[in-house]
Design a protein around this motif. Structure first.
Motif, short mmCIF file in Angstrom:
data_model
loop_
_atom_site.label_atom_id
_atom_site.label_comp_id
_atom_site.label_asym_id
_atom_site.label_seq_id
_atom_site.Cartn_x
_atom_site.Cartn_y
_atom_site.Cartn_z
N MET A 228 39.86 37.43 40.19
CA MET A 228 40.25 36.90 41.49
C MET A 228 40.06 37.96 42.58
O MET A 228 39.58 37.65 43.67
N ASP A 229 40.44 39.20 42.27
CA ASP A 229 40.23 40.29 43.23
C ASP A 229 38.77 40.41 43.61
O ASP A 229 38.41 40.55 44.79
N VAL A 230 37.90 40.36 42.60
CA VAL A 230 36.47 40.49 42.84
C VAL A 230 35.96 39.30 43.65
O VAL A 230 35.22 39.46 44.63
N ALA A 231 36.35 38.09 43.26
CA ALA A 231 35.88 36.89 43.95
C ALA A 231 36.32 36.86 45.40
O ALA A 231 35.56 36.49 46.30
N LEU A 232 37.55 37.27 45.66
CA LEU A 232 38.06 37.25 47.04
C LEU A 232 37.31 38.23 47.93
O LEU A 232 37.23 38.03 49.15
N SER A 233 36.73 39.26 47.34
CA SER A 233 35.94 40.23 48.14
C SER A 233 34.63 39.64 48.63
O SER A 233 33.97 40.22 49.48
N LEU A 234 34.25 38.48 48.09
CA LEU A 234 32.94 37.87 48.42
C LEU A 234 33.02 36.86 49.54
O LEU A 234 32.01 36.26 49.91
N ILE A 235 34.22 36.66 50.10
CA ILE A 235 34.36 35.65 51.16
C ILE A 235 33.54 36.06 52.38
O ILE A 235 33.63 37.20 52.85
N GLU A 236 32.74 35.13 52.87
CA GLU A 236 31.96 35.36 54.08
C GLU A 236 32.62 34.64 55.24
O GLU A 236 33.31 33.64 55.07
N GLU A 237 32.40 35.17 56.44
CA GLU A 237 32.99 34.56 57.64
C GLU A 237 32.45 33.15 57.83
O GLU A 237 31.30 32.88 57.57
#
Length: 237
Positions: A228-237
């Motif tokens: 989840m930590d890794v996935a949340l870092s991938l959020i784009e604006e």
């Protein structure tokens, strides 16, 4: 024509963010929303497949359960890409280790997805389609896992249509360097390719068929936070 809400998703157009994180278990979706997101709004409870939109570090993101298997994720991701304007879907799921160097809690970033499914037959292609993730998401996920010091591997997944399999086939996939088995990535990658969108699967190893290691349902629901930590870092604006 506005195709929303759908028979499977009660959201209206605009309720869902451009980036969606998708666990199979809707209770994992609830856990992620409750734990990580601010200003959360639940937009879906149809069929118990919870969906939420909120913000993470000021960025708008949604999290949506997708259920088990290729047909289920195929429906939900098709609608998200084609009816709701979603641009990026990151599956965060559990997987069984095929590579015997993987252990409970390790992360696998799915660069590609082999399958025993006939999902691609719908496209009437003159050959076989290689279902792969979006490279920029793979690279960013690997970089973030490295930065955080998490144990991870990048490579091929097997998206299987069967959970209980009469044949002993995992050793055959192991010979081809496949890292782990799950049940959804192939459909996600094919739907993304057909829609011209981006997709990635990040899995946490929940069991090791060759060693007998396994986790409980509760652990799979609430303890697999590194992916989840890794996935949340991938959020784009």
């Amino acid at each position: 024509m506005n195709n929303t809400p759908t028979p499977h998703n009660g959201a209206k157009l605009g309720d869902i963010a451009k980036t969606v994180l998708m666990p199979g278990d809707p209770l994992r979706a609830k856990f992620l929303a409750d734990t990580y997101l601010e200003d959360v709004v639940q937009y879906n409870s149809v069929r118990g497949m919870y969906g939420y939109t909120g913000t993470y570090k000021g960025k708008r993101v949604s999290v949506q359960g997708h259920g088990m298997g290729i047909p289920s994720i195929g429906i939900y991701t098709y609608e998200l890409f084609n009816f709701y304007g979603v641009e990026n879907i990151i599956r965060i799921g559990s997987a069984g280790a095929i590579d015997e160097s993987l252990h409970i809690g390790d992360i696998v970033i799915g660069m590609g997805a082999c399958t025993n499914s006939n999902y691609e037959d719908q496209y009437k292609l003159p050959g076989r389609f290689s279902a792969i993730a979006s490279f920029d998401l793979v690279k960013k996920a690997a970089d973030e896992a490295e930065r955080l010091g998490y144990t991870y591997k990048v490579g091929n997944l097997l998206s299987s249509d069967t959970f209980y399999d009469d044949g002993q086939t995992l050793k055959d996939w192991q010979k081809m360097g496949v890292l782990a088995v799950e049940m959804e990535a192939t459909a996600l990658y094919m739907n993304a390719a057909r829609a011209g969108k981006k997709a990635l699967t990040i899995c946490t190893i929940s069991d090791c068929p060759f060693t007998g290691e396994a986790t409980t349902a509760e652990e799979r629901q609430t303890k697999f936070t590194q992916m989840m930590d890794v996935a949340l870092s991938l959020i784009e604006e």
